[in-house]
Scaffold this active site. Sequence first.
Site, mmCIF file in Angstrom:
data_model
loop_
_atom_site.group_PDB
_atom_site.id
_atom_site.type_symbol
_atom_site.label_atom_id
_atom_site.label_comp_id
_atom_site.label_asym_id
_atom_site.label_seq_id
_atom_site.Cartn_x
_atom_site.Cartn_y
_atom_site.Cartn_z
ATOM 1 N N LYS A 1 25.063 31.820 51.662
ATOM 2 C CA LYS A 1 24.805 30.793 50.641
ATOM 3 C C LYS A 1 23.442 30.034 50.909
ATOM 4 C CE LYS A 1 28.108 28.259 47.673
ATOM 5 N NZ LYS A 1 27.750 28.838 46.592
HETATM 6 N N1 PMP Z 1 29.040 34.133 43.899
HETATM 7 C C1 PMP Z 1 27.879 33.228 43.936
HETATM 8 C C2 PMP Z 1 26.645 33.474 43.862
HETATM 9 C C3 PMP Z 1 28.327 31.852 44.114
HETATM 10 O O1 PMP Z 1 27.546 30.969 44.404
HETATM 11 C C4 PMP Z 1 29.706 31.700 44.294
HETATM 12 C C5 PMP Z 1 30.201 30.185 44.475
HETATM 13 N N2 PMP Z 1 30.450 29.867 45.877
HETATM 14 C C6 PMP Z 1 30.662 32.718 44.162
HETATM 15 C C7 PMP Z 1 30.056 34.068 43.870
HETATM 16 C C8 PMP Z 1 32.157 32.562 44.285
HETATM 17 O O2 PMP Z 1 32.249 32.210 45.536
HETATM 18 P P1 PMP Z 1 33.591 31.301 46.025
HETATM 19 O O3 PMP Z 1 34.722 31.880 45.334
HETATM 20 O O4 PMP Z 1 33.715 31.423 47.418
HETATM 21 O O5 PMP Z 1 33.464 30.001 45.609
#
Ligand code: PMP
Length: 309
Positions: free
Chosen positions: A157
Amino acid sequence: MVLPKHAYFQGKIVPYSKAKVGVLTHALNYGTAAFAGLRAYWNELEKQLFIFRAPDHYRRFLNSAKILCMQLDHTPEILTQITVDLLRVDDYHQDIYIRPLAYKSDEIIGVKLHGLHEELSICALPFERYLDDDTNAHVTISSWRRVDDNIIPARGKISGAYANSAFIKTDANRAGFDEALVLTQEGHISEGSAMNFFMIRDGVLITPPITENILEGITRRSVIELARAELNLNTLERQVDRTEVYLCDELFLTGTAAQITAVTRVDYRPVGDGKMGPFTAHLYSLFQDILRGRVPKYKHWLTPVYEKS
Ligand code: PMP
């Protein structure tokens, strides 16, 4: 949106107004930061705030930092405890969003990852809905492509990569859509701007594998587990073609902000009969109950913030 009350900044909890960096900060100029996004849900009956899967979020956070050559000497458990301490000081009695950030803090000119210092901050603020209607979203297929693992790894991220998500989201919103699906360089479905993709086709739950330039979502992982345990539905992780999206029976997106969001139209084509489908509806309401601590079987996913006498 209101501002956070406090932040964990340079090793202490301070008023948010004191958590400031200089404009030359490396991460601000070059996107060399990693972040996480967690949510905590207020349970009025128990008078408790529950953070959803905090150690799992922090494990991914540390992995994102590792990709950026950062040496954070915190464990997921310590980061969870810092978050609990911060939330106790904030004393929120409502749903909130938590934003940890690990950033290259040097105020220098020079594009690189090595030989720099990093800092950690965490802050939290009230947060409710991400999309106006999470039972009835209309999405488009973005003309932007997803960042590739060999360009900026979507598995981490990484702040700089979110310029890609911002292009995707803004063009979708300005064209009148709620969200967009984005394709890989090869033209397969990757994910949404900040959420993972699931569809049901002929009774099979399908999601792109982690090698399709997706973020390895915590909600995605939870949904795969819940579908198997509670709906008797195994998830097939395989490449998804664009036109399969037009033919599928149900489609939903998952993410910390978006939770489980039902997509009912793609580029003006109805998904199934154009309404949230039965599997999505089941997962949607089960997930809401789990997040608020109403399902004992899944309480181990939650970290309570307040001590109970
Ligand atoms: N894809 C991206 C690009 C994201 O930024 C997120 C949000 N964190 C997600 C998927 C979903 O991930 P999570 O369920 O861990 O929030």
